[in-house]
Motif scaffolding. Sequence first.
Motif, mmCIF file in Angstrom:
data_model
loop_
_atom_site.group_PDB
_atom_site.id
_atom_site.type_symbol
_atom_site.label_atom_id
_atom_site.label_comp_id
_atom_site.label_asym_id
_atom_site.label_seq_id
_atom_site.Cartn_x
_atom_site.Cartn_y
_atom_site.Cartn_z
ATOM 1 N N ILE A 135 136.212 14.623 -22.943
ATOM 2 C CA ILE A 135 135.971 14.225 -24.334
ATOM 3 C C ILE A 135 135.438 15.395 -25.154
ATOM 4 C CG2 ILE A 135 134.727 12.602 -25.832
ATOM 5 C CD1 ILE A 135 136.828 11.351 -23.849
ATOM 6 N N GLN A 136 134.603 16.213 -24.551
ATOM 7 C CA GLN A 136 133.987 17.318 -25.288
ATOM 8 C C GLN A 136 134.977 18.408 -25.679
ATOM 9 O OE1 GLN A 136 131.168 15.538 -26.172
ATOM 10 N NE2 GLN A 136 130.566 17.648 -26.507
ATOM 11 N N GLY A 137 135.900 18.740 -24.794
ATOM 12 C CA GLY A 137 136.783 19.859 -25.118
ATOM 13 C C GLY A 137 138.126 19.800 -24.440
ATOM 14 N N GLY A 138 138.495 18.647 -23.960
ATOM 15 C CA GLY A 138 139.766 18.519 -23.250
ATOM 16 C C GLY A 138 140.738 17.612 -23.971
ATOM 17 N N THR A 139 141.559 16.927 -23.193
ATOM 18 C CA THR A 139 142.626 16.113 -23.758
ATOM 19 C C THR A 139 142.126 14.898 -24.532
ATOM 20 O OG1 THR A 139 142.840 14.896 -21.672
ATOM 21 C CG2 THR A 139 144.286 16.816 -21.979
ATOM 22 N N GLY A 140 140.863 14.527 -24.355
ATOM 23 C CA GLY A 140 140.287 13.401 -25.094
ATOM 24 C C GLY A 140 139.427 13.817 -26.276
ATOM 25 N N SER A 141 139.470 15.085 -26.642
ATOM 26 C CA SER A 141 138.578 15.585 -27.692
ATOM 27 C C SER A 141 138.912 15.047 -29.077
ATOM 28 C CB SER A 141 138.573 17.113 -27.712
ATOM 29 O OG SER A 141 139.859 17.615 -28.015
ATOM 30 N N TYR B 287 136.767 14.952 -32.890
ATOM 31 C CA TYR B 287 137.095 15.640 -34.139
ATOM 32 C C TYR B 287 137.973 14.831 -35.079
ATOM 33 C CZ TYR B 287 141.770 17.189 -32.562
ATOM 34 O OH TYR B 287 143.069 17.242 -32.143
ATOM 35 N N LYS B 288 138.822 13.960 -34.586
ATOM 36 C CA LYS B 288 139.699 13.210 -35.482
ATOM 37 C C LYS B 288 139.090 11.884 -35.910
ATOM 38 C CE LYS B 288 144.323 11.653 -36.268
ATOM 39 N NZ LYS B 288 145.650 12.185 -36.313
ATOM 40 N N PHE B 289 138.425 11.212 -34.990
ATOM 41 C CA PHE B 289 137.889 9.885 -35.285
ATOM 42 C C PHE B 289 136.375 9.890 -35.465
ATOM 43 C CE2 PHE B 289 141.809 9.269 -32.793
ATOM 44 C CZ PHE B 289 142.560 8.649 -33.775
ATOM 45 N N ASN B 290 135.757 11.057 -35.301
ATOM 46 C CA ASN B 290 134.333 11.228 -35.533
ATOM 47 C C ASN B 290 133.478 10.274 -34.684
ATOM 48 O OD1 ASN B 290 132.245 12.670 -36.695
ATOM 49 N ND2 ASN B 290 132.003 11.203 -38.370
ATOM 50 N N ILE B 291 133.887 10.071 -33.445
ATOM 51 C CA ILE B 291 133.116 9.221 -32.534
ATOM 52 C C ILE B 291 132.069 10.084 -31.859
ATOM 53 C CG2 ILE B 291 133.203 7.806 -30.457
ATOM 54 C CD1 ILE B 291 135.980 6.900 -31.346
ATOM 55 N N GLU B 292 130.824 9.665 -31.968
ATOM 56 C CA GLU B 292 129.710 10.427 -31.418
ATOM 57 C C GLU B 292 129.095 9.678 -30.246
ATOM 58 O OE1 GLU B 292 127.031 11.324 -34.599
ATOM 59 O OE2 GLU B 292 128.606 12.242 -35.815
ATOM 60 N N GLY B 293 128.066 10.250 -29.685
ATOM 61 C CA GLY B 293 127.356 9.612 -28.597
ATOM 62 C C GLY B 293 127.898 10.032 -27.243
ATOM 63 N N GLN B 294 127.246 9.539 -26.211
ATOM 64 C CA GLN B 294 127.615 9.877 -24.843
ATOM 65 C C GLN B 294 128.808 9.020 -24.429
ATOM 66 O OE1 GLN B 294 124.563 9.176 -21.906
ATOM 67 N NE2 GLN B 294 125.167 10.993 -20.755
ATOM 68 N N ILE B 295 129.955 9.658 -24.221
ATOM 69 C CA ILE B 295 131.164 8.961 -23.819
ATOM 70 C C ILE B 295 131.910 9.818 -22.810
ATOM 71 C CG2 ILE B 295 132.458 9.862 -25.790
ATOM 72 C CD1 ILE B 295 134.081 7.253 -25.785
ATOM 73 N N ALA B 296 132.532 9.168 -21.852
ATOM 74 C CA ALA B 296 133.306 9.850 -20.824
ATOM 75 C C ALA B 296 134.647 9.143 -20.701
ATOM 76 C CB ALA B 296 132.554 9.810 -19.495
ATOM 77 N N GLY B 297 135.683 9.873 -20.370
ATOM 78 C CA GLY B 297 136.984 9.231 -20.235
ATOM 79 C C GLY B 297 138.054 10.173 -19.752
ATOM 80 N N CYS C 109 141.291 5.802 -20.638
ATOM 81 C CA CYS C 109 140.279 4.978 -19.986
ATOM 82 C C CYS C 109 138.955 5.682 -20.184
ATOM 83 C CB CYS C 109 140.567 4.837 -18.498
ATOM 84 S SG CYS C 109 142.135 4.041 -18.127
ATOM 85 N N GLY C 110 137.959 4.941 -20.617
ATOM 86 C CA GLY C 110 136.681 5.568 -20.867
ATOM 87 C C GLY C 110 135.525 4.610 -20.684
ATOM 88 N N TYR C 111 134.334 5.182 -20.789
ATOM 89 C CA TYR C 111 133.127 4.364 -20.638
ATOM 90 C C TYR C 111 131.944 5.075 -21.253
ATOM 91 C CZ TYR C 111 131.885 7.428 -16.723
ATOM 92 O OH TYR C 111 131.568 8.510 -15.935
ATOM 93 N N VAL C 112 130.937 4.293 -21.512
ATOM 94 C CA VAL C 112 129.632 4.815 -21.898
ATOM 95 C C VAL C 112 128.675 4.414 -20.779
ATOM 96 C CG1 VAL C 112 130.052 4.841 -24.381
ATOM 97 C CG2 VAL C 112 129.152 2.775 -23.322
ATOM 98 N N PRO C 113 127.695 5.262 -20.493
ATOM 99 C CA PRO C 113 126.851 5.004 -19.327
ATOM 100 C C PRO C 113 125.816 3.895 -19.513
ATOM 101 C CG PRO C 113 126.295 7.105 -20.316
ATOM 102 C CD PRO C 113 127.465 6.557 -21.075
#
Length: 177
Positions: free
Chosen positions: A116-122, A126-136, A150-154
């Motif tokens: 999410i930070q710098g890969g294929t889910g980024s 940058y496009k949808f301005n989703i913040e917070g701790q997210i993994a996927g 597929c993603g989740y928040v802890p």
Amino acid sequence: VTLTWGLQNSSNWISAYLMSRLNPQQLVTLMQKFGIDSPDIHPSMALCLGPCDVSVGEMVSAYTTFANNGIRCAPLFVTRIEDNEGNVIADFQTRMTEVISQEGTYKMLDMLQAVIQGGTGSRLRYKFNIEGQIAGKTGTTTDDKDLWFCGYVPNGLAASIWTGYDENRSIEMGGSY
């Protein structure tokens, strides 16, 4: 390169290398522990590349394992049945199964946050301005017949999104997405 880099960039050769170090039947067994019960799963070296159909429900159920510190929550569609007067006829509890260690979920959190930070889910950032701790993790099949996220928040919340056609045909990807 690292496994984190491989997941972050959806580099299939990293997955293929890992599969060469494992027994394909071990991967099938692990997938089943994560709740993926598709009859199309056959032990093979190509299994790490996603050659079988898996439902959105199975994927989100699998990702609950990461969101819940190693405990998978089986899907539960009905939690209670009441009669017309509000009397409870039946209560249903979520089946929970320990799949991996809590330490394993922390490692997955770090790796999938990198997606999410710098890969294929980024695009989420940058496009949808989703913040917070997210993994996927994102995923595509050959000729873009299926597109996944597929993603989740802890804190226990997992989500899975699939785009495609039931007829197993390519999605025409015009413009940006």
